[in-house]
Design a protein around this motif. Structure first.
Motif, PDB file in Angstrom:
ATOM      1  N   ALA A   9       0.802  -1.311   0.137  1.00 58.93           N
ATOM      2  CA  ALA A   9      -0.115   0.021   0.212  1.00 58.93           C
ATOM      3  C   ALA A   9       0.766   1.369   0.052  1.00 58.93           C
ATOM      4  CB  ALA A   9      -0.800  -0.031   1.203  1.00 58.93           C
ATOM      5  N   THR A  10       2.064   1.395   0.596  1.00 59.42           N
ATOM      6  CA  THR A  10       2.902   2.256   0.809  1.00 59.42           C
ATOM      7  C   THR A  10       3.569   2.793  -0.462  1.00 59.42           C
ATOM      8  OG1 THR A  10       4.387   1.106   1.761  1.00 59.42           O
ATOM      9  CG2 THR A  10       3.140   2.330   3.129  1.00 59.42           C
ATOM     10  N   GLY A  11       3.695   1.838  -1.455  1.00 61.84           N
ATOM     11  CA  GLY A  11       4.505   2.069  -2.843  1.00 61.84           C
ATOM     12  C   GLY A  11       3.908   2.792  -3.804  1.00 61.84           C
ATOM     13  N   SER A  12       4.400   2.954  -4.811  1.00 63.45           N
ATOM     14  CA  SER A  12       3.889   3.680  -5.899  1.00 63.45           C
ATOM     15  C   SER A  12       2.528   3.166  -6.502  1.00 63.45           C
ATOM     16  CB  SER A  12       4.886   3.715  -6.928  1.00 63.45           C
ATOM     17  OG  SER A  12       4.613   4.209  -8.264  1.00 63.45           O
ATOM     18  N   VAL A  13       2.311   1.873  -6.644  1.00 59.78           N
ATOM     19  CA  VAL A  13       1.256   1.346  -7.240  1.00 59.78           C
ATOM     20  C   VAL A  13       0.289   1.424  -5.834  1.00 59.78           C
ATOM     21  CG1 VAL A  13      -0.089  -0.702  -7.948  1.00 59.78           C
ATOM     22  CG2 VAL A  13       2.499  -0.257  -8.778  1.00 59.78           C
ATOM     23  N   HIS A  36       5.616  -3.184   4.109  1.00 63.46           N
ATOM     24  CA  HIS A  36       6.778  -4.128   4.708  1.00 63.46           C
ATOM     25  C   HIS A  36       7.231  -3.602   6.246  1.00 63.46           C
ATOM     26  CE1 HIS A  36      10.431  -6.211   5.417  1.00 63.46           C
ATOM     27  NE2 HIS A  36      11.111  -5.379   4.802  1.00 63.46           N
ATOM     28  N   ARG A  37       7.552  -2.304   6.030  1.00 64.28           N
ATOM     29  CA  ARG A  37       8.197  -1.639   7.446  1.00 64.28           C
ATOM     30  C   ARG A  37       7.924   0.032   7.431  1.00 64.28           C
ATOM     31  NH1 ARG A  37      14.095  -2.389   5.655  1.00 64.28           N
ATOM     32  NH2 ARG A  37      13.974  -4.314   6.675  1.00 64.28           N
ATOM     33  N   ASN A  38       7.157   0.584   6.359  1.00 65.55           N
ATOM     34  CA  ASN A  38       6.879   1.969   6.423  1.00 65.55           C
ATOM     35  C   ASN A  38       5.781   2.458   7.312  1.00 65.55           C
ATOM     36  OD1 ASN A  38       6.153   4.661   5.974  1.00 65.55           O
ATOM     37  ND2 ASN A  38       6.549   4.430   3.708  1.00 65.55           N
ATOM     38  N   VAL A  39       6.110   2.524   8.785  1.00 70.08           N
ATOM     39  CA  VAL A  39       5.270   2.828   9.741  1.00 70.08           C
ATOM     40  C   VAL A  39       4.546   4.156   9.518  1.00 70.08           C
ATOM     41  CG1 VAL A  39       4.757   3.158  12.131  1.00 70.08           C
ATOM     42  CG2 VAL A  39       6.416   1.522  11.562  1.00 70.08           C
ATOM     43  N   LYS A 125       4.588  -8.564 -10.871  1.00 69.33           N
ATOM     44  CA  LYS A 125       4.789  -9.224 -12.104  1.00 69.33           C
ATOM     45  C   LYS A 125       5.710 -10.441 -11.671  1.00 69.33           C
ATOM     46  CE  LYS A 125       6.494  -5.577 -13.750  1.00 69.33           C
ATOM     47  NZ  LYS A 125       6.874  -4.574 -14.633  1.00 69.33           N
ATOM     48  N   GLU A 126       6.766 -10.075 -10.507  1.00 70.00           N
ATOM     49  CA  GLU A 126       7.695 -11.099  -9.947  1.00 70.00           C
ATOM     50  C   GLU A 126       7.078 -12.478  -9.778  1.00 70.00           C
ATOM     51  OE1 GLU A 126       7.538  -8.059  -9.035  1.00 70.00           O
ATOM     52  OE2 GLU A 126       9.476  -6.932  -9.053  1.00 70.00           O
ATOM     53  N   SER A 127       5.914 -12.602  -9.222  1.00 70.47           N
ATOM     54  CA  SER A 127       5.217 -13.592  -8.602  1.00 70.47           C
ATOM     55  C   SER A 127       4.734 -14.382  -9.709  1.00 70.47           C
ATOM     56  CB  SER A 127       4.076 -13.332  -7.634  1.00 70.47           C
ATOM     57  OG  SER A 127       3.160 -12.467  -8.326  1.00 70.47           O
TER      58      SER A 127
HETATM   59  N1  LIG Z   1       5.385   1.645 -10.043  1.00 73.60           N
HETATM   60  C1  LIG Z   1       4.924   1.400 -11.108  1.00 73.60           C
HETATM   61  O1  LIG Z   1       4.487   2.146 -11.843  1.00 73.60           O
HETATM   62  C2  LIG Z   1       4.542  -0.015 -11.683  1.00 73.60           C
HETATM   63  C3  LIG Z   1       3.860  -0.385 -12.912  1.00 73.60           C
HETATM   64  C4  LIG Z   1       3.803  -1.637 -13.294  1.00 73.60           C
HETATM   65  C5  LIG Z   1       4.134  -2.860 -12.362  1.00 73.60           C
HETATM   66  N2  LIG Z   1       4.709  -2.366 -11.141  1.00 73.60           N
HETATM   67  C6  LIG Z   1       4.730  -3.306 -10.298  1.00 73.60           C
HETATM   68  O2  LIG Z   1       4.431  -3.392  -9.017  1.00 73.60           O
HETATM   69  C7  LIG Z   1       4.999  -3.721  -7.897  1.00 73.60           C
HETATM   70  C8  LIG Z   1       5.170  -2.467  -6.975  1.00 73.60           C
HETATM   71  O3  LIG Z   1       6.110  -1.854  -7.442  1.00 73.60           O
HETATM   72  P1  LIG Z   1       6.258  -0.107  -7.061  1.00 73.60           P
HETATM   73  O4  LIG Z   1       6.746   0.617  -8.092  1.00 73.60           O
HETATM   74  O5  LIG Z   1       4.825   0.109  -6.522  1.00 73.60           O
HETATM   75  O6  LIG Z   1       7.058  -0.452  -5.779  1.00 73.60           O
HETATM   76  P2  LIG Z   1       7.546   0.560  -4.615  1.00 73.60           P
HETATM   77  O7  LIG Z   1       7.188   1.730  -4.879  1.00 73.60           O
HETATM   78  O8  LIG Z   1       9.046   0.042  -4.148  1.00 73.60           O
HETATM   79  O9  LIG Z   1       6.718  -0.242  -3.235  1.00 73.60           O
HETATM   80  C9  LIG Z   1       6.928  -1.620  -2.761  1.00 73.60           C
HETATM   81  C10 LIG Z   1       5.937  -1.840  -1.868  1.00 73.60           C
HETATM   82  O10 LIG Z   1       6.166  -3.211  -1.254  1.00 73.60           O
HETATM   83  C11 LIG Z   1       6.341  -3.297  -0.066  1.00 73.60           C
HETATM   84  N3  LIG Z   1       7.554  -4.160   0.289  1.00 73.60           N
HETATM   85  C12 LIG Z   1       8.783  -4.203   0.067  1.00 73.60           C
HETATM   86  N4  LIG Z   1       9.451  -5.036   0.543  1.00 73.60           N
HETATM   87  C13 LIG Z   1       8.577  -5.940   1.001  1.00 73.60           C
HETATM   88  C14 LIG Z   1       8.490  -7.078   1.621  1.00 73.60           C
HETATM   89  N5  LIG Z   1       9.688  -7.627   1.910  1.00 73.60           N
HETATM   90  N6  LIG Z   1       7.149  -7.846   2.203  1.00 73.60           N
HETATM   91  C15 LIG Z   1       6.136  -7.067   2.015  1.00 73.60           C
HETATM   92  N7  LIG Z   1       5.969  -5.891   1.382  1.00 73.60           N
HETATM   93  C16 LIG Z   1       7.199  -5.199   0.964  1.00 73.60           C
HETATM   94  C17 LIG Z   1       6.787  -1.761   0.304  1.00 73.60           C
HETATM   95  O11 LIG Z   1       6.642  -1.531   1.908  1.00 73.60           O
HETATM   96  P3  LIG Z   1       7.226  -0.465   2.575  1.00 73.60           P
HETATM   97  O12 LIG Z   1       6.958   0.890   1.959  1.00 73.60           O
HETATM   98  O13 LIG Z   1       6.946  -0.713   4.050  1.00 73.60           O
HETATM   99  O14 LIG Z   1       8.881  -0.738   2.209  1.00 73.60           O
HETATM  100  C18 LIG Z   1       5.843  -0.984  -0.597  1.00 73.60           C
HETATM  101  O15 LIG Z   1       4.555  -0.737  -0.181  1.00 73.60           O
HETATM  102  C19 LIG Z   1       6.306  -4.357  -8.479  1.00 73.60           C
HETATM  103  O16 LIG Z   1       6.042  -5.862  -8.723  1.00 73.60           O
HETATM  104  C20 LIG Z   1       6.501  -3.705  -9.874  1.00 73.60           C
HETATM  105  O17 LIG Z   1       7.390  -4.465 -10.792  1.00 73.60           O
HETATM  106  C21 LIG Z   1       4.845  -1.171 -10.881  1.00 73.60           C
END
Ligand SMILES: NC(=O)c1ccc[n+]([C@@H]2O[C@H](COP(=O)([O-])OP(=O)(O)OC[C@H]3O[C@@H](n4cnc5c(N)ncnc54)[C@H](OP(=O)(O)O)[C@@H]3O)[C@@H](O)[C@H]2O)c1
Length: 400
Positions: A9-13, A36-39, A125-127
């Motif tokens: 939830a805390t990431g970009s998507v 993961h750990r973003n309180v 996608k990695e899964s």
């Molecule tokens: N960003 C895009 O525009 C985009 C587009 C297409 C596909 N995707 C795919 O969507 C996924 C997320 O991408 P993103 O860019 O949103 O990533 P991101 O901004 O780096 O966010 C990652 C998220 O995953 C959590 N996380 C990281 N390590 C973890 C762990 N060990 N256990 C549980 N949660 C964990 C993070 O939590 P914390 O914040 O607590 O660390 C954060 O909520 C990826 O697979 C990426 O390939 C992304």
């Protein structure tokens, strides 16, 4: 009213998903939020959406979050630990799961959502790359609706014939044309790429994304992972998925039919479009994005990818042909190498070097169970770490 769990939830998507959900409070209730750990980030989201459940996979961070939630009297039960996201994904009130954890860490919760028959909005996608046959079998067994969130796969899904089923080659389709922006190093020389910094790799020309996927976009590994993703998701062999570099990122991918027709999906590069599509499918809802101005866009270019400057793409294509555990090995090696590059322990060209080395030494084989995947993933990570240590030491010596 659909209940939604946002994992990552805390990431970009994740943040973009919550933005779309907040625009439609009459349609979506946020039931669960996980990261993961973003309180601080998760606490703010809990304050805004007041979900019944929240989780952090890092147990210590989860404890801190729980204290804050209790102190504020928020109505949210906080879970912690590596399995907590699987619990969120399978809650009875959850209809849709946004799988947006980054990397192999998202595998178990994505599989749990598929097995529980939830609508699976797949950004992680990695899964699928790691466990394609297992995840698709889980989708078929439970009747789960699998909707691609990656903008390219979402575009392909939008261009497929109505009734196309996940994992089955659609009738009348000749090829998938997967577009790539080319990333920030598209026009850089091999020498310049060799000296690239993490900051330069993370500065994507068209998209704002997390750091891991940004580096993958710069190396074109992202397109390689997407090639493998497309093969599993749409039941197509790698030979029928062509990659085109399209620097404007306006066409998000295309489907070519046997009668010569090519259907494309176009939109501004904004993840809220595919997210809203997945959440509302088969309906359409406003996503808060800008609308495409084709007169200002003026030009749409296409060129073939250069696998000499971007060897990750060739590695991923070879792995797509091999199948079995090879994609899981490639993914694990890539994750380790990207982390090392982001931490300045490796140079950019070391990323494909690590992957190649790991692929040549890891045993591979068929996928019979999740344990096979987890074991191959762990072995590949160990091998990649070892290579990073040796290479990192060599780099240190050069700079000393
Ligand atoms: N960003 C895009 O525009 C985009 C587009 C297409 C596909 N995707 C795919 O969507 C996924 C997320 O991408 P993103 O860019 O949103 O990533 P991101 O901004 O780096 O966010 C990652 C998220 O995953 C959590 N996380 C990281 N390590 C973890 C762990 N060990 N256990 C549980 N949660 C964990 C993070 O939590 P914390 O914040 O607590 O660390 C954060 O909520 C990826 O697979 C990426 O390939 C992304």
């Amino acid at each position: 009213m659909k209940g939604i769990a946002v994992l990552g939830a805390t990431g970009s998507v994740g943040v973009n998903t919550l933005d779309v959900a907040a625009r439609h409070p009459d349609r979506y209730r946020v039931v669960a939020l996980g990261a993961h750990r973003n309180v601080d980030g998760l606490l703010k989201q809990i304050e805004q959406f007041r979900p019944s459940h929240a989780a952090l996979t890092d147990p210590a961070a989860a404890q801190i979050l729980e204290r804050h939630v209790q102190a504020q009297g928020l109505p949210t039960r906080v879970l912690g630990g590596p399995e907590s996201l699987e619990t969120l994904a399978t809650l009875p009130d959850v209809d849709q799961v946004m799988a947006a954890v980054v990397g192999g860490a998202g595998l178990r919760s994505t599989l749990a959502a598929a097995r529980a028959g939830k609508r699976l909005l797949l950004a992680n996608k990695e899964s699928l790359v790691m466990s394609g046959p297992l995840l698709m079998a889980a989708v078929h067994a439970s009747g789960c609706e699998l909707l691609p969130i990656d903008s390219e796969h979402n575009a392909i899904f939008q261009c497929l014939p109505p009734g196309a089923k996940a994992g089955h080659a659609p009738e009348g389709v000749r090829r998938i044309l997967l577009t790539a922006s080319g990333g920030p190093f598209r026009e850089w020389s091999a020498e310049a790429i060799a000296a690239a910094t993490p900051e330069q790799a993370c500065k994507h020309p068209n998209w704002v994304m997390g750091r891991k996927i940004s580096v993958d976009s710069a190396s074109l590994m992202n397109k390689g992972l997407e090639l493998i993703e497309a093969c599993f998701m749409f039941g197509m062999p790698p030979t029928r998925v062509e990659i085109l570099v399209h620097p404007q990122s306006v066409i998000h991918s295309m489907v070519e039919y046997v009668d010569g027709s090519v259907l494309a999906q176009l939109a501004c590069p904004d993840m809220r479009t595919p997210i809203a599509y997945g959440m509302a499918w088969p309906e359409r809802i406003a996503a808060g994005t800008d609308f495409l101005d084709l007169i200002r866009t003026r030009q749409l270019d296409f060129v073939a990818p250069d696998t000499t400057r971007f060897p990750c793409l060739a590695l991923a294509r070879a792995v797509a042909d091999t199948g079995g555990l090879a994609p899981a090995i490639l993914n694990a090696a890539n994750e380790v190498a990207v982390t090392a590059f982001l931490e300045r322990r490796l140079n950019f060209p070391d990323i494909p070097a690590v992957i190649e080395c790991v692929l040549s030494r890891a045993p591979g084989g068929e996928i019979r169970s999740l344990d096979d995947v987890l074991q191959a993933d762990a072995q590949a990570r160990d091998l990649a770490q070892e290579f990073c240590r040796t290479r990192g030491a060599a780099l240190k010596a050069i700079h000393a």
